[in-house]
Design a protein around this motif. Structure first.
Motif, PDB file in Angstrom:
ATOM      1  N   ILE A 479      14.517   6.977 -12.929  1.00  0.00           N
ATOM      2  CA  ILE A 479      13.932   7.649 -11.487  1.00  0.00           C
ATOM      3  C   ILE A 479      12.868   9.018 -11.706  1.00  0.00           C
ATOM      4  CG2 ILE A 479      14.149   8.983  -9.612  1.00  0.00           C
ATOM      5  CD1 ILE A 479      16.474   7.021  -8.600  1.00  0.00           C
ATOM      6  N   ALA A 480      14.094   9.347 -12.680  1.00  0.00           N
ATOM      7  CA  ALA A 480      13.171  10.984 -13.095  1.00  0.00           C
ATOM      8  C   ALA A 480      11.641  10.740 -14.524  1.00  0.00           C
ATOM      9  CB  ALA A 480      13.768  11.920 -14.302  1.00  0.00           C
ATOM     10  N   SER A 481      11.554   9.203 -14.989  1.00  0.00           N
ATOM     11  CA  SER A 481      10.762   9.336 -16.093  1.00  0.00           C
ATOM     12  C   SER A 481       9.610   8.349 -15.550  1.00  0.00           C
ATOM     13  CB  SER A 481      11.383   7.914 -16.891  1.00  0.00           C
ATOM     14  OG  SER A 481      12.928   8.788 -17.365  1.00  0.00           O
ATOM     15  N   ASN A 482      10.222   8.096 -13.690  1.00  0.00           N
ATOM     16  CA  ASN A 482       8.920   7.354 -12.630  1.00  0.00           C
ATOM     17  C   ASN A 482       8.397   8.858 -12.511  1.00  0.00           C
ATOM     18  OD1 ASN A 482       9.315   4.922 -13.687  1.00  0.00           O
ATOM     19  ND2 ASN A 482      10.049   4.129 -12.268  1.00  0.00           N
ATOM     20  N   ALA A 483       8.504   9.862 -12.386  1.00  0.00           N
ATOM     21  CA  ALA A 483       8.213  11.152 -11.705  1.00  0.00           C
ATOM     22  C   ALA A 483       7.588  11.405 -12.655  1.00  0.00           C
ATOM     23  CB  ALA A 483       9.595  12.102 -10.822  1.00  0.00           C
ATOM     24  N   GLY A 484       7.580  11.542 -13.835  1.00  0.00           N
ATOM     25  CA  GLY A 484       6.792  12.026 -15.418  1.00  0.00           C
ATOM     26  C   GLY A 484       7.570  13.374 -15.232  1.00  0.00           C
ATOM     27  N   VAL A 485       9.082  13.283 -15.632  1.00  0.00           N
ATOM     28  CA  VAL A 485       9.428  14.374 -16.026  1.00  0.00           C
ATOM     29  C   VAL A 485      10.911  14.115 -16.766  1.00  0.00           C
ATOM     30  CG1 VAL A 485       9.401  15.946 -13.681  1.00  0.00           C
ATOM     31  CG2 VAL A 485      11.366  14.393 -14.169  1.00  0.00           C
ATOM     32  N   ASP A 486      11.456  14.900 -17.731  1.00  0.00           N
ATOM     33  CA  ASP A 486      12.366  15.183 -18.938  1.00  0.00           C
ATOM     34  C   ASP A 486      13.108  14.363 -18.028  1.00  0.00           C
ATOM     35  OD1 ASP A 486      13.992  15.316 -21.243  1.00  0.00           O
ATOM     36  OD2 ASP A 486      13.024  16.790 -21.730  1.00  0.00           O
ATOM     37  N   ALA A 487      14.075  12.665 -18.416  1.00  0.00           N
ATOM     38  CA  ALA A 487      14.927  12.334 -18.066  1.00  0.00           C
ATOM     39  C   ALA A 487      16.264  12.557 -18.357  1.00  0.00           C
ATOM     40  CB  ALA A 487      15.112  10.937 -18.034  1.00  0.00           C
ATOM     41  N   SER A 488      16.152  13.141 -19.088  1.00  0.00           N
ATOM     42  CA  SER A 488      17.411  13.878 -20.163  1.00  0.00           C
ATOM     43  C   SER A 488      18.033  15.231 -19.570  1.00  0.00           C
ATOM     44  CB  SER A 488      17.345  13.690 -21.936  1.00  0.00           C
ATOM     45  OG  SER A 488      16.380  14.429 -22.035  1.00  0.00           O
ATOM     46  N   ARG A 489      16.583  15.783 -19.279  1.00  0.00           N
ATOM     47  CA  ARG A 489      16.890  17.549 -19.161  1.00  0.00           C
ATOM     48  C   ARG A 489      17.723  17.110 -17.744  1.00  0.00           C
ATOM     49  NH1 ARG A 489      12.352  21.407 -19.972  1.00  0.00           N
ATOM     50  NH2 ARG A 489      12.992  21.154 -22.937  1.00  0.00           N
ATOM     51  N   VAL A 490      17.395  16.501 -16.403  1.00  0.00           N
ATOM     52  CA  VAL A 490      17.092  16.180 -15.515  1.00  0.00           C
ATOM     53  C   VAL A 490      18.799  15.462 -15.499  1.00  0.00           C
ATOM     54  CG1 VAL A 490      16.964  14.543 -12.774  1.00  0.00           C
ATOM     55  CG2 VAL A 490      15.316  15.765 -14.113  1.00  0.00           C
ATOM     56  N   VAL A 491      19.449  14.564 -16.193  1.00  0.00           N
ATOM     57  CA  VAL A 491      20.530  13.967 -16.109  1.00  0.00           C
ATOM     58  C   VAL A 491      21.879  15.584 -16.198  1.00  0.00           C
ATOM     59  CG1 VAL A 491      22.576  12.245 -16.995  1.00  0.00           C
ATOM     60  CG2 VAL A 491      20.143  11.317 -16.401  1.00  0.00           C
ATOM     61  N   HIS A 508      10.064  15.431  -3.626  1.00  0.00           N
ATOM     62  CA  HIS A 508       9.048  17.074  -4.366  1.00  0.00           C
ATOM     63  C   HIS A 508       9.984  17.647  -5.227  1.00  0.00           C
ATOM     64  CE1 HIS A 508      10.303  15.898  -0.140  1.00  0.00           C
ATOM     65  NE2 HIS A 508       9.120  15.818   0.462  1.00  0.00           N
ATOM     66  N   ASN A 509      10.204  17.453  -6.614  1.00  0.00           N
ATOM     67  CA  ASN A 509      10.426  17.845  -7.929  1.00  0.00           C
ATOM     68  C   ASN A 509      11.217  18.746  -7.715  1.00  0.00           C
ATOM     69  OD1 ASN A 509       9.804  17.981 -10.249  1.00  0.00           O
ATOM     70  ND2 ASN A 509       8.690  19.255 -10.345  1.00  0.00           N
ATOM     71  N   GLU A 510      12.451  18.327  -6.688  1.00  0.00           N
ATOM     72  CA  GLU A 510      13.278  19.856  -6.908  1.00  0.00           C
ATOM     73  C   GLU A 510      14.583  19.501  -6.635  1.00  0.00           C
ATOM     74  OE1 GLU A 510      12.540  21.895  -2.735  1.00  0.00           O
ATOM     75  OE2 GLU A 510      12.635  20.179  -1.607  1.00  0.00           O
ATOM     76  N   TYR A 511      15.615  20.349  -6.519  1.00  0.00           N
ATOM     77  CA  TYR A 511      17.087  19.792  -7.125  1.00  0.00           C
ATOM     78  C   TYR A 511      17.755  20.118  -5.599  1.00  0.00           C
ATOM     79  CZ  TYR A 511      16.672  19.186 -11.635  1.00  0.00           C
ATOM     80  OH  TYR A 511      16.300  18.574 -13.300  1.00  0.00           O
ATOM     81  N   VAL A 512      18.415  19.240  -4.769  1.00  0.00           N
ATOM     82  CA  VAL A 512      18.885  19.480  -3.633  1.00  0.00           C
ATOM     83  C   VAL A 512      20.181  18.768  -3.100  1.00  0.00           C
ATOM     84  CG1 VAL A 512      16.334  19.086  -2.360  1.00  0.00           C
ATOM     85  CG2 VAL A 512      17.312  17.344  -2.659  1.00  0.00           C
ATOM     86  N   ASP A 513      20.887  18.941  -2.100  1.00  0.00           N
ATOM     87  CA  ASP A 513      21.851  18.411  -2.046  1.00  0.00           C
ATOM     88  C   ASP A 513      22.099  17.313  -1.226  1.00  0.00           C
ATOM     89  OD1 ASP A 513      24.280  16.728   0.346  1.00  0.00           O
ATOM     90  OD2 ASP A 513      25.173  19.584  -0.797  1.00  0.00           O
ATOM     91  N   MET A 514      21.852  16.141  -2.104  1.00  0.00           N
ATOM     92  CA  MET A 514      21.181  15.412  -1.735  1.00  0.00           C
ATOM     93  C   MET A 514      21.702  14.420   0.000  1.00  0.00           C
ATOM     94  SD  MET A 514      19.596  14.167  -4.105  1.00  0.00           S
ATOM     95  CE  MET A 514      19.299  12.661  -4.783  1.00  0.00           C
ATOM     96  N   ILE A 515      22.887  14.114  -0.204  1.00  0.00           N
ATOM     97  CA  ILE A 515      22.897  13.570   1.814  1.00  0.00           C
ATOM     98  C   ILE A 515      23.157  14.811   2.984  1.00  0.00           C
ATOM     99  CG2 ILE A 515      25.213  14.040   2.437  1.00  0.00           C
ATOM    100  CD1 ILE A 515      25.934  11.766   1.170  1.00  0.00           C
ATOM    101  N   GLN A 516      22.189  15.989   2.740  1.00  0.00           N
ATOM    102  CA  GLN A 516      21.557  16.621   3.213  1.00  0.00           C
ATOM    103  C   GLN A 516      20.238  16.166   3.695  1.00  0.00           C
ATOM    104  OE1 GLN A 516      22.450  21.240   3.019  1.00  0.00           O
ATOM    105  NE2 GLN A 516      24.964  20.787   3.251  1.00  0.00           N
ATOM    106  N   ALA A 517      19.879  16.096   2.323  1.00  0.00           N
ATOM    107  CA  ALA A 517      18.092  16.265   2.732  1.00  0.00           C
ATOM    108  C   ALA A 517      18.625  14.421   2.998  1.00  0.00           C
ATOM    109  CB  ALA A 517      17.734  15.826   0.890  1.00  0.00           C
ATOM    110  N   GLY A 518      19.142  13.878   2.916  1.00  0.00           N
ATOM    111  CA  GLY A 518      19.123  11.765   3.632  1.00  0.00           C
ATOM    112  C   GLY A 518      18.938  11.038   2.425  1.00  0.00           C
ATOM    113  N   ILE A 519      18.438  11.787   1.159  1.00  0.00           N
ATOM    114  CA  ILE A 519      18.834  11.410  -0.234  1.00  0.00           C
ATOM    115  C   ILE A 519      19.778  10.161  -0.182  1.00  0.00           C
ATOM    116  CG2 ILE A 519      17.887  10.508  -2.355  1.00  0.00           C
ATOM    117  CD1 ILE A 519      16.517  13.254  -1.749  1.00  0.00           C
TER     118      ILE A 519
END
Length: 570
Positions: A479-491, A508-519
């Motif tokens: 998912i991170a690679s398809n968004a064009g960011v460094d996948a290993s850093r995200v993980v 939105h290219n940000e780190y969030v609480d996934m449950i609250q954000a509805g993801i």
């Protein structure tokens, strides 16, 4: 005496020469060990690269050439996987096995096919590498199985039930690749017809998506013979304002049906026969009249078995205002049928697999009494199986059918959106069934820690556990690679977070609480994807020999030399 011998000999030679010659099939091509595994892995890689491009909110579309009509544009993983067939037979075997992973996940959970595919590739790659370095493939597979069981238990603990329409809308939105309109549409449909109601997806006639709620009943039996088909759009039978003849018994004689056919024909209305079975002379005559005279008729087998079939037929009779023939408690013969004995439906659609009755003309008071009776039976029964069947009947009588009409400016656009709506609908049902976990691959990352405590009996089993541990971050990194960011850093950042629900919002290219954000992802989808991927991929690693057919080459056509005896003519 001599003549007798001379006469006997040709007979014996004739008998010997008449023995059948064994037919020879195609010759086989065989590969062994690492050579076989690396060829299959090349096919797995090609299929996965095509499917993985669709994962996540910033995943891309895939355009598929079709043998008829315009190309298909889709972001649905299983559709992409099914379209791939490779020229190289060895590679195609690897690709077909991963196609099976996607198909199995799609059939069981209805979504998560891309996740299953990238997990399968990771497990296969790692497994092939370890087996080539001397690990015992069967022990590695045992380790994989133990690791998957531990992860599934951890997923169950992470899971939380879906209770509100907002949560249902969130699940549907994520599965539809972030399309909030689709999420809200499915949430509204479930709110109107209930969690167990019937929801169907159709092509719309406008540019916008629409929701239509219709009182109706659906059951899993189709037409008895394809010769009843009357629609040019797909293999189905469609009637409006039809008469319904319901019968508990098998119908074999046409004489039993003649009065009903005459009544329906005088009223210029189609006749739908729903019985235990229609066969023999009765079926043959109906088909002949349908083909030669254009008689509007169709025969369908009644759903269910035993008492359940009887109850469903009586439900249909009450919903459509008809009676059930063949019931021992009512002495009614098919030959004595009257117009008032028919059930009536505004619309009926029958495919080879199911039947949908819409706008039944039954009395509201009778339907309500039947609903109350079924509710009482649900409260009284102790059997889980019976309770499930009663709830199915209640949903058909009380909740009706929701039709999602998918709009768009062209067939290509409508078909692409329909793929996403079907995915979202399946994901939503899965979420209602088993609950939800944080999305974006976060749930699998949070399960990695439990693999440190899995008990194994050998170093090769530990290798299997490690293979799963390395595979779990794959969906998140894709998912991170398809968004064009460094996948290993995200993980790495997600794993370091103290909040178990924190993840990467690729849209939105940000780190969030996934449950609250509805993801969020349905637990069933994540579980099924991991189980199917690990099952097929770990079996792949145990392969030592691969056998394919060598295609038989047709001899070249002889060169054309003109017509015999025409030499010298121009």
């Amino acid at each position: 005496m001599l003549r007798a011998i001379s006469l006997h000999r040709p007979v014996s030679r004739l008998l010997l020469s008449s023995r059948p010659l064994a037919a020879r099939g195609y010759a086989k091509d065989i590969k062994y060990g690492e050579d076989a595994r690396s060829s299959m892995l090349a096919g797995v890689d090609q299929l996965t690269k095509s499917v993985a491009a669709t994962l996540g909110p910033k995943g891309r579309n895939v355009i598929i050439e079709q043998s008829w009509g315009s190309p298909k544009i889709t972001k649905d993983g299983v559709t992409v996987a099914k379209a791939i067939e490779l020229k190289d037979k060895w590679q195609n075997i690897g690709a077909r096995l991963v196609q099976d992973v996607a198909n199995n996940t799609n059939e069981e959970a209805g979504d998560g096919t891309t996740t299953a595919t990238v997990l399968a590739q990771s497990i296969a790659h790692d497994g092939f590498s370890r087996v080539s370095n001397g690990a015992n493939p069967n022990e590695v597979r045992m380790g994989v199985s133990r690791a998957v069981s531990a992860v599934i238990e951890s997923l169950k603990q992470l899971s939380k039930p879906v209770t509100t329409p907002e949560e249902i809308a969130q699940v549907a939105t994520i599965s539809a690749n972030g399309d909030k309109e689709i999420g809200d549409l499915i949430s509204s449909a479930m709110k109107r017809v209930g969690k167990n109601g019937v929801i169907t997806v159709k092509d719309g006639k406008t540019l916008k998506d629409e929701l239509e709620i219709i009182e109706g009943m659906k059951f899993d039996r189709g037409y008895i013979s394809p010769y009843f088909i009357n629609s040019s759009k797909g293999q189905r039978v469609e009637f409006e304002n039809a008469c319904l003849l319901l019968c508990e018994k098998k119908i074999s004689s046409i004489q039993q049906l003649v009065p009903a056919l005459e009544l329906a024909n005088t009223q210029r209305r189609p006749l739908v026969i729903i019985a235990e079975d229609v066969d023999g002379e009765a079926l043959t005559t109906l088909v002949l009249n349908r083909l030669k005279v254009g008689l509007q008729v169709v025969a369908v087998k009644a759903p269910g078995f035993g008492d359940n079939r009887k109850n469903q037929l009586h439900d249909m009779a009450i919903a459509t205002g008809g009676v059930v023939f063949g019931d021992e408690s009512i002495e009614l013969k098919l030959e004595d049928v009257k117009m008032s004995d028919f059930g009536e439906v505004g619309e009926i659609t029958i495919t080879k697999d199911d039947t949908l009755l819409i706008k039944g003309k039954g009395s509201e008071a009778d339907i309500q009494r039947r609903i109350e009776q079924i509710q009482e039976e649900i409260e009284d029964t102790k059997s889980e199986y019976e309770k499930e069947k009663l709830q199915e009947r209640l949903a058909k009588l009380a909740d009706g059918v929701a039709i999602l009409k998918v709009g768009g400016s062209s067939d290509v656009e409508v078909n692409e959106k329909k793929d996403r709506v079907n995915d979202a609908l399946n994901a939503t049902r899965a979420a209602v069934e088993e609950g939800i976990v944080p999305g974006g691959g976060v749930a699998l990352l949070r399960c990695m820690s439990v693999l440190d405590t899995v008990k194994v009996d050998s170093s090769d089993e530990q290798t299997g556990v490690d293979i799963i541990k390395r595979a779990l971050p794959t969906p998140c990194s894709t998912i991170a690679s398809n968004a064009g960011v460094d996948a290993s850093r995200v993980v790495e950042k997600i794993l370091q977070s103290s909040n178990p629900n924190e993840g990467y919002d690729a849209l939105h290219n940000e780190y969030v609480d996934m449950i609250q954000a509805g993801i969020i992802d349905p637990t069933k989808v994540v579980r099924t994807a991991l189980q199917d991927a690990s099952g097929v991929a770990s079996l792949l690693t145990t392969a030592e020999v691969v056998i394919t057919e060598i295609p038989k080459e047709d001899p070249p056509m002889p060169p054309g030399g003109g017509m015999g005896g025409m030499g010298g003519m121009y």
